[in-house]
Design an enzyme around this catalytic site. Structure first.
Site, short mmCIF file in Angstrom:
data_model
loop_
_atom_site.label_atom_id
_atom_site.label_comp_id
_atom_site.label_asym_id
_atom_site.label_seq_id
_atom_site.Cartn_x
_atom_site.Cartn_y
_atom_site.Cartn_z
CG ASP A 115 -2.01 0.60 1.16
OD1 ASP A 115 -2.51 1.99 0.36
OD2 ASP A 115 -3.03 0.02 0.75
CG HIS A 171 -4.69 3.93 0.20
ND1 HIS A 171 -5.26 2.63 -0.12
CD2 HIS A 171 -6.14 4.35 -0.91
CE1 HIS A 171 -5.59 2.09 -0.54
NE2 HIS A 171 -6.79 2.82 -1.09
CB SER A 487 -9.12 0.78 -0.93
OG SER A 487 -8.21 0.83 -2.60
#
Ligand SMILES: *[C@@H]1O[C@H](CO)[C@@H](O)[C@H](O)[C@H]1NC(C)=O
Ligand SMILES: *[C@@H]1O[C@H](CO)[C@@H](O)[C@H](O)[C@H]1NC(C)=O
Ligand SMILES: *[C@@H]1O[C@H](CO)[C@@H](O)[C@H](O)[C@H]1NC(C)=O
Ligand SMILES: *[C@@H]1O[C@H](CO)[C@@H](O)[C@H](O)[C@H]1NC(C)=O
Ligand SMILES: *[C@@H]1O[C@H](CO)[C@@H](O)[C@H](O)[C@H]1NC(C)=O
Ligand SMILES: *[C@@H]1O[C@H](CO)[C@@H](O)[C@H](O)[C@H]1NC(C)=O
Ligand SMILES: *[C@@H]1O[C@H](CO)[C@@H](O)[C@H](O)[C@H]1NC(C)=O
Ligand SMILES: *[C@@H]1O[C@H](CO)[C@@H](O)[C@H](O)[C@H]1NC(C)=O
Ligand SMILES: *[C@@H]1O[C@H](CO)[C@@H](O)[C@H](O)[C@H]1NC(C)=O
Ligand SMILES: *[C@@H]1O[C@H](CO)[C@@H](O)[C@H](O)[C@H]1NC(C)=O
Length: 710
Positions: A115, A171, A487
């Site tokens: 990620d 994220h 996600s």
């Protein structure tokens, strides 16, 4: 013992890169050069191992002039750039907080996060009371201080390593805390969505592989390197919230290749299905049958925002808007018909609410940049709430038209935009509008996505190194943020996989996938009647049930290779995926003996020609992982409207297991007259012993998408 290793090589400077490929910023195209299996004497001899890698590198570098002639290279393909797909959720899924006594059990499970890095100072990543990492752990913490929660951290950028794995995006912290964040009380976004934020397995360890950088780009070469490091380091589960708007052929898909290696080493990969749901269909990505492809669906908490018009009508939309209300402001259409920053510049919108038509997207950047607009109404799919950079909300096109009608008929149209409120949605789970639907364009006979998990308005850890929204002039910083995407769905499934793994250390990736898929809660409910399995797979993730699935559909590397052979892959293509030219299909290409439907997959799918009669057989073998003497009977449950066009027969219809016979085989035969183009008919095969329900969707569909797009 022999091992495989992908050696990446990123220094290739090819000036004539094919036009369809994204060149990196400096104009160079990054290619992945894949060397396949490199023998190593002992996997613990990592020193000798790296030396071997270096020699290979140098050999290659010396021969760059004609790379395709270099012996030992099984694959060269361009490194594409991927995108990040962008809690109440665990309560909604019925997964309780982990009892104290189960935390040590989870401490043996390591989840690798590919990620954007991690923000380690979040209370979600505290290692309070956690023991040191398991002895088998071989990972590293490069340019990063680990603790007993985050036990590994590495970064990869255009082939270089050693940069800081800190999360500059948010994220990666969000996904990592959804998988394995500690329980943190009283978390909210400016008071919204307040509650306890927690991961599925708060006792598990995280290993962070930073492959995505600012602006969300994640390179294939870096992804492949991270997969291989994660596998060698000793992770149990890989969480991959990275995708593309279309699937790639397995032999040129870093995620398919990386996850194949992971599967071979007993590591299960869970990935996002993609956020291209607004497009035609067939966009689902990460479709290899040895990885889990996770669609996004809603939870029962919605974040809604309203505009009250001067005529008293209230229009409900969605946004994450914690700004003070905008009272009785004049509603204005943009003079130039668009809310693009350039078009709004110079107009007189001071103190007004601008009404931005659909073609402007729903970012709110234009209105924000004028600096004088009081608020905005944007057009979009209001099933998802986004943080907008000014008091604004997203409404459906129908509602937008209703506002326009009011404006057209009123001399001084005004509106009041309130702040975001939380409501309960009894229709949840519903598929997210943005979630990429099937059919699977790479292997039409394998249902993808596999299942759905919460991916709408999820609150989790964030990074204060990044502003809250990507919008200019929005410099708000938060430690917990609400975000949406496959996600966000993916780490729910990764966390559930880690949860299952914590109880069943010896289960193969296929067994874990099967447990998650066959226990998913059906989503073919009346409220989802406009949708189908091609959008949400087997249904909504149910981690508690997955822990004790009763029966599982197992598969090994050999089975996946047989499937690829049945699909017609030649030895060259196969070697690109397996990393070895030793795996070949039957010499005469008579893999025609088998079909894709023979793969022991926990779902059954067939693409058939519109209007034609069809009969498809699915041989399957289940392994009993419950009580040794269990007896299972089968039933078929048809989706509303499918019973007339589908006949499903299972033989035998009763399975008796014993200590000596934990496996049993059966065949599902599906026949009927295919519907017209672009239709889906479905049913579910459900094995039950009275205690467990082992459910496999059977999906028959007719094509309506351009397959040439792949
Ligand atoms: C590259 O190598 C291949 C096979 O060895 C050969 O056929 C080809 O002519 C070479 N190309 C160049 C540009 O040297
Ligand atoms: C596999 O590749 C190696 C070198 O990369 C070569 O020596 C060997 O002959 C190949 N085997 C087959 C079956 O093609
Ligand atoms: C650590 O990361 C920073 C930022 O990426 C980089 O500038 C620095 O050189 C790195 N340090 C080492 C020792 O690699
Ligand atoms: C929860 O956080 C809010 C502010 O975010 C604070 O006002 C409140 O006192 C906190 N409650 C508890 C129980 O810590
Ligand atoms: C907005 O308009 C309504 C109706 O005309 C009125 O009741 C209300 O007081 C106004 N609010 C403000 C802040 O002006
Ligand atoms: C309309 O757009 C043009 C350029 O697209 C811009 O020059 C002009 O200022 C705009 N007019 C208003 C009133 O916003
Ligand atoms: C409102 O009027 C504008 C032009 O004055 C027109 O373009 C638009 O279609 C009208 N909207 C509705 C909903 O009637
Ligand atoms: C409002 O205006 C539109 C034109 O923009 C017209 O078609 C419509 O009939 C009007 N509605 C009312 C209720 O006056
Ligand atoms: C093998 O398959 C690949 C991908 O479909 C194709 O490009 C290649 O030409 C094939 N090779 C042979 C020898 O058929
Ligand atoms: C297709 O199946 C139907 C019954 O389901 C049958 O009546 C029809 O003859 C079949 N058509 C062909 C071409 O086999």
């Amino acid at each position: 013992m022999s091992s495989f290793r992908t050696v990446l090589l990123l220094l290739l400077v090819l000036f004539a890169a094919p036009a369809v490929l994204n060149a990196s910023e400096d104009g160079r195209q990054v290619y992945i050069v894949y060397l396949g299996d490199l023998p190593i004497a002992d996997s613990s001899e990592s020193k000798g191992f790296s030396a071997a890698v270096e020699v290979s590198h140098q050999d290659l570098l010396a021969q760059l002039n004609n790379i395709s002639g270099v012996e030992g290279i099984v694959s060269i393909f361009p490194s594409r750039t991927r995108e990040l797909l962008t809690t109440r959720s665990w309560d909604f899924l019925g997964l309780p907080q982990t009892p104290q006594e189960e935390l040590p059990l989870q401490g043996d499970v390591i989840v690798g996060m590919l990620d954007s890095g991690v923000w380690p100072d979040s209370p979600s990543f505290s290692d309070d009371g956690m023991s040191p990492p398991p002895g088998r752990w071989k990972g590293a913490c490069q340019n990063f201080t680990c603790n007993n929660k985050i036990i590994g951290a590495r970064a990869y950028h255009h082939g270089a390593t050693g940069m800081s794995p800190l999360d500059e995006h948010g994220h990666g912290s969000h996904t990592a805390s959804t998988v394995a964040g500690r329980a943190v009380d009283n978390v909210s976004f400016d008071g919204l969505a307040a509650g306890t934020a927690r991961g599925a397995v708060p006792g598990a360890r995280l290993a962070v592989y930073k492959v995505c950088w600012l602006r969300g780009s994640c390179g294939d070469a870096d992804i492949l390197a991270a997969f291989d490091d994660a596998i060698a380091d000793g992770v149990d589960v890989i969480s991959f919230s990275i995708g593309s708007v279309l699937p790639f052929q397995y032999f040129e898909d870093a995620a398919a290749i990386g996850s194949f290696h992971a599967m071979r080493r007993g590591v299960v990969t869970s990935a996002g299905a993609g956020n291209a749901g607004g497009l035609d269909g067939g966009n689902v990505c990460n479709v290899a049958p040895w990885m889990l492809s996770v669609a996004a669906s809603s939870i029962d908490r919605r974040l809604v925002d309203k505009i009250v018009l001067g005529n008293g009508n209230t229009i409900v939309g969605a946004s994450i808007n914690t700004f003070p209300p905008v009272q009785n402001a004049t509603l204005a259409l943009p003079v130039n018909g668009s809310c693009d920053p350039d078009d709004l510049a110079g107009g007189s919108y001071k103190g007004k609410i601008v009404l931005c038509p659909a073609q402007d997207g729903n970012s709110g950047i234009g209105p924000r940049l004028t600096g004088v607009v009081a608020g905005a109404v944007l057009v979009g799919e209001p099933d998802v709430a986004y943080a907008l950079p000014l008091p604004a909300l997203v409404v459906s096109q129908d509602h937008f038209d209703e506002i326009l009608t009011y404006v057209n008929n009123t001399s001084n149209p005004v509106g009041t935009i309130g702040s975001t409120e939380t409501t309960t949605d009894p229709e949840a789970p519903k598929p997210a509008s943005f979630s990429s639907p099937g059919p699977n364009l790479i292997t039409p006979g394998i249902l993808k996505p596999d299942l759905s998990a919460p991916g709408i308005d999820i609150i989790a850890s964030w990074s204060p190194l990044t502003p809250l929204t990507t919008n200019p002039k929005d410099d708000r910083k938060v430690l917990y943020n609400i975000d949406s995407g496959t996600s966000m769905a993916c780490p729910h499934a990764s966390g559930a996989a880690a949860y299952v793994k914590s109880f069943h250390r010896d289960w193969s990736p296929a067994m874990i996938m099967s447990a998650l898929i066959t226990t998913a809660t059906p989503m073919n409910t009346p409220s989802n009647s406009g949708s189908n399995e091609l959008k949400y797979g087997a249904g909504q993730l149910n981690p508690e049930k997955a822990r004790d699935p009763g029966l599982v559909y197992d598969a090994s590397e050999r089975d996946y290779i047989a499937m690829l052979c049945a699909q017609g892959y030649n030895a060259t293509a196969l070697a690109l995926i397996t990393g070895s030219n030793a795996t070949a299909c039957a010499a005469d290409g008579s893999s025609a003996a088998g079909s894709v439907g023979d793969l022991n997959y926990p779902t059954m799918a067939a693409r058939v020609e519109p209007g034609k009669n069809f009969t498809v057989g699915f041989p399957r073998t289940v392994t009993n992982v419950g009580d040794a003497g269990a007896v299972y009977n089968v039933k078929v449950v048809f989706t509303v409207g499918s019973a007339d066009s589908l006949a499903v027969a299972i033989s035998p219809s009763r399975l008796e297991f014993s200590e000596q016979n934990p496996k049993a085989s059966f065949t599902v035969t599906v026949a009927g007259v295919a519907p017209g183009a672009g239709h889906v008919v479905s049913a579910a095969v459900v094995w039950s012993d009275g205690e467990h329900e082992v459910r496999s969707p059977v999906v028959v569909y007719t094509p309506d998408v351009e397959e040439s797009r792949v």
